[in-house]
Write a protein that holds these residues in place. Structure first.
Motif, mmCIF file in Angstrom:
data_model
loop_
_atom_site.group_PDB
_atom_site.id
_atom_site.type_symbol
_atom_site.label_atom_id
_atom_site.label_comp_id
_atom_site.label_asym_id
_atom_site.label_seq_id
_atom_site.Cartn_x
_atom_site.Cartn_y
_atom_site.Cartn_z
ATOM 1 N N THR A 123 23.739 12.107 27.909
ATOM 2 C CA THR A 123 24.773 12.934 27.297
ATOM 3 C C THR A 123 25.723 12.092 26.451
ATOM 4 N N PHE A 124 25.984 10.872 26.910
ATOM 5 C CA PHE A 124 26.929 9.995 26.207
ATOM 6 C C PHE A 124 26.305 9.271 25.014
ATOM 7 N N ALA A 125 24.984 9.397 24.857
ATOM 8 C CA ALA A 125 24.320 8.644 23.800
ATOM 9 C C ALA A 125 24.592 9.213 22.407
ATOM 10 N N ILE A 300 48.181 8.294 20.637
ATOM 11 C CA ILE A 300 47.334 8.834 21.710
ATOM 12 C C ILE A 300 45.917 9.077 21.195
ATOM 13 N N PHE A 301 45.792 9.666 19.995
ATOM 14 C CA PHE A 301 44.472 9.923 19.430
ATOM 15 C C PHE A 301 43.718 8.621 19.214
ATOM 16 N N ILE A 302 44.391 7.604 18.679
ATOM 17 C CA ILE A 302 43.725 6.315 18.449
ATOM 18 C C ILE A 302 43.264 5.704 19.766
ATOM 19 N N LEU A 303 44.115 5.723 20.771
ATOM 20 C CA LEU A 303 43.788 5.117 22.060
ATOM 21 C C LEU A 303 42.613 5.839 22.722
ATOM 22 N N VAL A 304 42.641 7.151 22.731
ATOM 23 C CA VAL A 304 41.549 7.914 23.357
ATOM 24 C C VAL A 304 40.243 7.684 22.607
ATOM 25 N N TRP A 305 40.301 7.658 21.288
ATOM 26 C CA TRP A 305 39.074 7.463 20.510
ATOM 27 C C TRP A 305 38.481 6.084 20.764
ATOM 28 N N LEU A 306 39.332 5.045 20.811
ATOM 29 C CA LEU A 306 38.828 3.691 21.036
ATOM 30 C C LEU A 306 38.253 3.524 22.436
ATOM 31 N N ILE A 307 38.886 4.125 23.421
ATOM 32 C CA ILE A 307 38.435 3.944 24.808
ATOM 33 C C ILE A 307 37.124 4.681 25.064
ATOM 34 N N THR A 308 36.950 5.850 24.457
ATOM 35 C CA THR A 308 35.725 6.634 24.690
ATOM 36 C C THR A 308 34.585 6.275 23.750
ATOM 37 N N TRP A 309 34.857 5.492 22.728
ATOM 38 C CA TRP A 309 33.803 5.135 21.778
ATOM 39 C C TRP A 309 32.654 4.370 22.428
ATOM 40 N N PRO A 310 32.879 3.460 23.383
ATOM 41 C CA PRO A 310 31.752 2.750 24.007
ATOM 42 C C PRO A 310 30.725 3.676 24.666
ATOM 43 N N LEU A 311 31.125 4.911 25.038
ATOM 44 C CA LEU A 311 30.162 5.812 25.671
ATOM 45 C C LEU A 311 28.998 6.137 24.749
ATOM 46 N N GLY A 312 29.263 6.150 23.421
ATOM 47 C CA GLY A 312 28.183 6.451 22.485
ATOM 48 C C GLY A 312 27.505 5.228 21.911
ATOM 49 N N LEU A 313 27.921 4.028 22.321
ATOM 50 C CA LEU A 313 27.359 2.805 21.759
ATOM 51 C C LEU A 313 26.610 1.950 22.761
ATOM 52 N N THR A 314 26.868 2.123 24.048
ATOM 53 C CA THR A 314 26.322 1.191 25.041
ATOM 54 C C THR A 314 24.796 1.239 25.122
ATOM 55 N N LEU A 315 24.176 2.426 24.977
ATOM 56 C CA LEU A 315 22.716 2.502 25.084
ATOM 57 C C LEU A 315 22.032 1.750 23.949
#
Length: 395
Positions: A123-125, A300-315
């Motif tokens: 789902t995170f890919a 807040i938008f910048i922080l949330v976007w940066l923190i959740t971005w690895p979910l779509g990149l780690t695979l």
């Protein structure tokens, strides 16, 4: 209270019905004082150091004696560094320093990356959501920086107007005012207006070292007891204009050979208005920051976007996701940090306006106008038929 009361001869003249003569005597003797709240009740006296030399040499004396004071002002002045060389730009160390929040972001990104690699999920890919949000956040950052730079440039434009208006005011006063001590006082008050405006925008009182030689220590203490010092200087200039205008009209009616001119006070009043308008606009910038709600939501938008971005990149990138996102975070947060510095352009940081340098420029220009006016007034033989080179001789 004794300073506020007229002299004994003046009170006698008033009792006999000679009010005009009493007012003239008070002006000549320099009776003035301060009210209970420290408000100036009369024109500022000439600085004590000026009284030791003839009035015709005040400009030269101040220009020479205030060298150290000007060096003191320039010592801590921000400097707008500019270069067209890529090498010098890349070798500027402060531009590579990370924002203070970057370490916190890297830690959170590392934790999210570890969780995404430890517990992978298809789902995170999908990274399409973050790619879409990237354009939206970029638009917000561009708007933030453009608004911050607009405030910075408006502040510089206003101080350019202050420089021009102070030159016009000093030049007009030296040209149209007959009393040497009076137009000298006007020029000194105009210089002090620039220094006090700079300190007002930084939330400080007038620095005695900056105006050393222009006023005595006791006068500086009295001036600092006033809430709004720049307007005090403007009031002093207007008061000097009032006495000068009254004196010129009296001399004109008595057939005096001294020059009189109509409407010169309106010309100087226009210069004063320009200074007060620029002062008010600078205060508006200093006292009205960007709305907190907009700033908070953007962060807040910048922080949330940066923190959740690895979910779509780690695979796809694995542990390389951490340095990839960290570099992107450094770029975005650094731009936001520059916007914060430009938002308040009147401080002491590297990207702030060099107000100290501008104030020293104003002082040097105005003292040069004073020196030239004193020289020309003591050399009446320099009439219009003389060469231009003779008219610009320095004392």
């Amino acid at each position: 209270d004794k300073l506020c009361r007229p002299s004994m001869p003046s009170r006698v003249l008033k009792a006999l019905g000679f009010s005009s003569a009493a007012a003239a005597l008070d002006e000549v003797t320099g009776r003035r004082g301060y009210g209970p709240a420290g408000i100036l009740l009369g024109p500022l006296p000439p600085p004590q150091s000026i009284l030791e030399v003839p009035l015709g040499h005040v400009g030269s004396k101040l220009f020479t004696e205030r060298v150290r004071a000007r060096e003191y002002v320039l010592k801590n002045s921000p400097v707008l560094f500019h270069t067209e060389s890529w090498i010098e730009t890349l070798l500027t160390p402060q531009e590579w320093l990370p924002p203070s929040i970057l370490l916190f972001v890297v830690i959170l990104v590392s934790l999210v990356t570890w969780g995404a690699l430890t517990y992978p999920s298809p789902t995170f890919a999908d990274d399409r959501i973050h790619s879409t949000m990237y354009g939206f956040i970029s638009l917000l950052i561009v708007f933030r920086t453009s608004q911050a730079y607009a405030r910075w440039w408006e502040g510089r434009t206003l101080w350019g107007s202050i420089v021009n208006s102070t030159r016009n005011l000093a030049s007009n006063a030296a040209c149209w005012m007959n009393d040497d001590a009076r137009y000298t006082r006007v020029i000194i008050c105009t210089i002090t207006f620039a220094y006090s405006t700079k300190q007002l925008l930084r939330g400080r009182r007038l620095d005695p070292t900056e105006v050393q030689g222009l006023f005595t220590k006791n006068e500086i203490d009295r001036i600092n007891s006033v809430e709004h010092i720049p307007m005090l200087m403007m009031d002093e200039i207007r008061r000097a204009m009032k006495f000068e205008l009254r004196e010129q009209r009296e001399r004109g009616s008595s057939g005096s050979h001294l020059r009189t001119s109509d409407n010169w006070d309106m010309i100087i009043s226009a210069d004063i208005k320009a200074l007060v308008d620029a002062l008010g606009a600078c205060e508006r910038i200093a006292k009205t920051p960007m709305p907190f709600g907009y700033l908070a939501q953007l962060r807040i938008f910048i922080l949330v976007w940066l923190i959740t971005w690895p979910l779509g990149l780690t695979l796809e990138y694995g542990w390389a996701t951490i340095p990839l996102v960290s570099v992107c975070a450094w770029m975005m947060l650094k731009i936001e940090e520059i916007a914060v510095q430009c938002e308040q352009p009147f401080g002491m940081e590297a990207n702030d306006l060099p107000l100290d340098t501008i104030c020293v420029t104003i002082e040097r220009n105005l003292l040069e106008i004073l020196r030239r006016a004193e020289y020309l007034r003591t050399h009446d033989d320099l009439v219009d038929t003389k060469s231009f080179k003779a008219r610009i001789l320095k004392p």
